[in-house]
Design an enzyme around this catalytic site. Structure first.
Site, PDB file in Angstrom:
ATOM      1  N   CYS A   8     -21.340  27.011 -53.785  1.00 56.70           N
ATOM      2  CA  CYS A   8     -20.905  25.653 -54.084  1.00 56.70           C
ATOM      3  C   CYS A   8     -21.984  24.679 -53.633  1.00 56.70           C
ATOM      4  CB  CYS A   8     -19.592  25.363 -53.360  1.00 56.70           C
ATOM      5  SG  CYS A   8     -19.085  23.642 -53.546  1.00 56.70           S
ATOM      6  N   ALA A  54     -48.466  46.435 -62.888  1.00 53.35           N
ATOM      7  CA  ALA A  54     -47.949  46.977 -61.632  1.00 53.35           C
ATOM      8  C   ALA A  54     -47.295  48.343 -61.852  1.00 53.35           C
ATOM      9  CB  ALA A  54     -46.941  45.998 -61.026  1.00 53.35           C
ATOM     10  N   HIS A  94     -36.990  33.087 -52.417  1.00 55.27           N
ATOM     11  CA  HIS A  94     -36.476  32.110 -53.386  1.00 55.27           C
ATOM     12  C   HIS A  94     -35.017  32.351 -53.765  1.00 55.27           C
ATOM     13  CE1 HIS A  94     -40.860  31.116 -54.798  1.00 55.27           C
ATOM     14  NE2 HIS A  94     -40.561  30.590 -53.628  1.00 55.27           N
ATOM     15  N   TYR A 151     -29.324  29.516 -66.413  1.00 54.42           N
ATOM     16  CA  TYR A 151     -29.173  30.572 -65.405  1.00 54.42           C
ATOM     17  C   TYR A 151     -28.243  31.676 -65.887  1.00 54.42           C
ATOM     18  CZ  TYR A 151     -32.211  28.520 -61.997  1.00 54.42           C
ATOM     19  OH  TYR A 151     -33.340  28.071 -61.374  1.00 54.42           O
ATOM     20  N   CYS A 182     -13.203  23.244 -52.802  1.00 54.30           N
ATOM     21  CA  CYS A 182     -13.425  21.798 -52.671  1.00 54.30           C
ATOM     22  C   CYS A 182     -13.631  21.091 -54.006  1.00 54.30           C
ATOM     23  CB  CYS A 182     -14.616  21.537 -51.734  1.00 54.30           C
ATOM     24  SG  CYS A 182     -16.214  21.855 -52.509  1.00 54.30           S
ATOM     25  N   GLY A 214     -48.246  40.859 -58.980  1.00 54.84           N
ATOM     26  CA  GLY A 214     -47.550  40.176 -60.065  1.00 54.84           C
ATOM     27  C   GLY A 214     -47.147  38.749 -59.778  1.00 54.84           C
ATOM     28  N   GLN A 242     -40.748  36.848 -54.142  1.00 54.83           N
ATOM     29  CA  GLN A 242     -40.396  35.526 -54.681  1.00 54.83           C
ATOM     30  C   GLN A 242     -39.372  35.674 -55.792  1.00 54.83           C
ATOM     31  OE1 GLN A 242     -44.251  33.074 -55.349  1.00 54.83           O
ATOM     32  NE2 GLN A 242     -44.854  35.206 -55.353  1.00 54.83           N
ATOM     33  N   ASN A 243     -39.083  36.933 -56.150  1.00 57.14           N
ATOM     34  CA  ASN A 243     -38.190  37.153 -57.289  1.00 57.14           C
ATOM     35  C   ASN A 243     -36.734  36.966 -56.896  1.00 57.14           C
ATOM     36  OD1 ASN A 243     -40.490  37.733 -58.626  1.00 57.14           O
ATOM     37  ND2 ASN A 243     -40.209  39.950 -58.630  1.00 57.14           N
ATOM     38  N   ARG A 289     -30.442  33.833 -67.973  1.00 55.49           N
ATOM     39  CA  ARG A 289     -31.362  34.634 -67.156  1.00 55.49           C
ATOM     40  C   ARG A 289     -30.601  35.716 -66.386  1.00 55.49           C
ATOM     41  NH1 ARG A 289     -34.732  30.995 -63.499  1.00 55.49           N
ATOM     42  NH2 ARG A 289     -35.649  32.993 -62.947  1.00 55.49           N
TER      43      ARG A 289
HETATM   44  P1  OAD Z   1     -45.498  33.572 -62.630  1.00 54.71           P
HETATM   45  O1  OAD Z   1     -44.750  33.638 -63.922  1.00 54.71           O
HETATM   46  O2  OAD Z   1     -46.117  32.296 -62.201  1.00 54.71           O
HETATM   47  O3  OAD Z   1     -46.687  34.648 -62.626  1.00 54.71           O
HETATM   48  C1  OAD Z   1     -46.492  35.954 -63.030  1.00 54.71           C
HETATM   49  C2  OAD Z   1     -47.733  36.749 -62.699  1.00 54.71           C
HETATM   50  O4  OAD Z   1     -47.480  38.103 -63.067  1.00 54.71           O
HETATM   51  C3  OAD Z   1     -49.007  36.318 -63.453  1.00 54.71           C
HETATM   52  O5  OAD Z   1     -50.094  36.242 -62.535  1.00 54.71           O
HETATM   53  C4  OAD Z   1     -49.213  37.449 -64.460  1.00 54.71           C
HETATM   54  O6  OAD Z   1     -50.597  37.658 -64.734  1.00 54.71           O
HETATM   55  C5  OAD Z   1     -48.631  38.617 -63.702  1.00 54.71           C
HETATM   56  N1  OAD Z   1     -48.179  39.742 -64.531  1.00 54.71           N
HETATM   57  C6  OAD Z   1     -47.761  39.746 -65.835  1.00 54.71           C
HETATM   58  N2  OAD Z   1     -47.437  40.981 -66.234  1.00 54.71           N
HETATM   59  C7  OAD Z   1     -47.632  41.803 -65.153  1.00 54.71           C
HETATM   60  C8  OAD Z   1     -47.490  43.217 -64.933  1.00 54.71           C
HETATM   61  N3  OAD Z   1     -47.046  44.030 -65.887  1.00 54.71           N
HETATM   62  N4  OAD Z   1     -47.805  43.704 -63.706  1.00 54.71           N
HETATM   63  C9  OAD Z   1     -48.251  42.885 -62.722  1.00 54.71           C
HETATM   64  N5  OAD Z   1     -48.421  41.549 -62.883  1.00 54.71           N
HETATM   65  C10 OAD Z   1     -48.111  41.020 -64.071  1.00 54.71           C
HETATM   66  O7  OAD Z   1     -44.493  34.125 -61.543  1.00 54.71           O
HETATM   67  P2  OAD Z   1     -44.529  33.982 -59.976  1.00 54.71           P
HETATM   68  O8  OAD Z   1     -45.910  34.019 -59.440  1.00 54.71           O
HETATM   69  O9  OAD Z   1     -43.522  34.936 -59.452  1.00 54.71           O
HETATM   70  O10 OAD Z   1     -40.287  29.823 -57.901  1.00 54.71           O
HETATM   71  O11 OAD Z   1     -43.961  32.540 -59.807  1.00 54.71           O
HETATM   72  C11 OAD Z   1     -43.824  32.084 -58.495  1.00 54.71           C
HETATM   73  C12 OAD Z   1     -42.678  31.146 -58.405  1.00 54.71           C
HETATM   74  O12 OAD Z   1     -42.869  30.118 -59.364  1.00 54.71           O
HETATM   75  C13 OAD Z   1     -41.340  31.732 -58.815  1.00 54.71           C
HETATM   76  O13 OAD Z   1     -40.708  32.447 -57.783  1.00 54.71           O
HETATM   77  C14 OAD Z   1     -40.587  30.492 -59.126  1.00 54.71           C
HETATM   78  C15 OAD Z   1     -41.629  29.697 -59.873  1.00 54.71           C
HETATM   79  O14 OAD Z   1     -41.610  28.382 -59.643  1.00 54.71           O
HETATM   80  C16 OAD Z   1     -39.136  29.152 -57.778  1.00 54.71           C
HETATM   81  O15 OAD Z   1     -38.237  29.246 -58.589  1.00 54.71           O
HETATM   82  C17 OAD Z   1     -39.058  28.330 -56.529  1.00 54.71           C
END
Ligand code: OAD
Length: 254
Positions: A131, A234, A123, A71, A154, A191, A105-106, A74
């Site tokens: 903590c 996007a 998320h 983390y 704590c 995305g 979700q970001n 990141r």
């Molecule tokens: P993913 O990494 O699963 O998917 C990313 C998506 O972005 C894919 O469908 C790609 O095709 C698309 N992508 C890539 N480049 C792009 C661009 N330039 N413009 C638009 N789209 C693009 O990420 P998420 O769907 O966000 O959850 O993942 C969902 C959740 O899975 C996250 O929030 C995280 C993970 O588990 C938790 O941490 C609970």
């Protein structure tokens, strides 16, 4: 097959007519800010791990130092990143429609930094730390890269304020997002691979509501069935779509 111009125009008409627009974003919208998507986030040192093995309460219990370092890495990427044209286009769209709900979700906070006034974070947010024992919030600024640091109150371990696999989403955020999805007439899904529930279920709610679901993703297979598809990045497509929805001409595509 419909041309990109035609698909864009049709989607823009639906946005222009909408009384309530919802945008649901995933990691792909921050791709052009230089942040790896969730499923790409394993480069270099981290290539040997799967996100599912780092983003869980079990992983933190097993090896808190490892999860902390991942983390911290990141977070350093997020701090160095800046919002891109797609984040900014959503701010412009929000200003142009009667009602707008920004759901993400970001965990990178880039919508807020672009100027979105209210963001429903499903998320959590990587720039916040809390903590794991008493829940006290701590600013992530100045925390060491090696950890985990301990709570001053704590002595519990500090953890990122994000939702890990197997954890429950914040109730209020999910309720607000579900209510918005059930009330909107246009739903942008941008995305996201759409595989992680319950966030992915918001798109199903919007489809059942009869909203126009508009998917923006370079990978056509990520688009939910029943969605209007705008296939591409996007940062390239959203500004054109928003300009078209506001009735301004889009620049010629190169
Ligand atoms: P993913 O990494 O699963 O998917 C990313 C998506 O972005 C894919 O469908 C790609 O095709 C698309 N992508 C890539 N480049 C792009 C661009 N330039 N413009 C638009 N789209 C693009 O990420 P998420 O769907 O966000 O959850 O993942 C969902 C959740 O899975 C996250 O929030 C995280 C993970 O588990 C938790 O941490 C609970």
């Amino acid at each position: 097959m419909m041309s990109m111009e035609e698909a864009l125009t049709r989607a823009a008409v639906r946005l222009r007519e909408a009384k309530h627009v919802v945008a649901l974003t995933g990691a792909g919208i921050s791709r052009e800010s230089g942040l790896p998507t969730f499923r790409e986030a394993q480069s270099g040192l981290w290539a040997q791990y799967r996100p599912e093995d780092l983003a869980t309460p079990e992983a933190f219990a097993r090896d808190p130092g490892l999860v902390w370092r991942w983390y911290a890495w990141r977070r350093s990427l997020v701090n160095a990143a800046v919002p891109n044209a797609a984040h900014r286009a959503l701010v412009d769209l929000e200003a142009a429609v009667p009602r707008f709900s920004m759901v993400t979700q970001n965990v990178d906070g880039l919508h807020q930094r672009a100027g979105s006034p209210e963001v429903i974070e499903l998320h959590g947010n990587i720039t916040r730390v809390r903590c794991a024992r008493c829940g006290r919030y701590v600013t992530a600024e100045g925390l060491p890269d090696e950890g985990p640091a301990e709570c001053e109150d704590c002595g519990g371990l500090l953890r990122p304020d994000v939702i890990w696999f197997g954890e429950v989403l914040p109730r209020e955020a999910l309720e607000k997002a579900s209510e918005a999805a059930g009330d909107c007439d246009a739903f942008l899904v941008i995305g996201t691979s759409g595989v992680v529930y319950p966030a992915a279920g918001l798109t199903d709610i919007a489809l059942r509501t009869g909203a126009a679901v508009i998917s923006i993703n370079p990978d056509a297979s990520s688009a939910p069935p029943g969605a209007m598809q705008l296939t591409g990045s996007a940062a390239e497509i959203l500004p054109r779509l928003v300009e078209a929805a506001r009735g301004k001409p889009s620049p010629p595509s190169s």
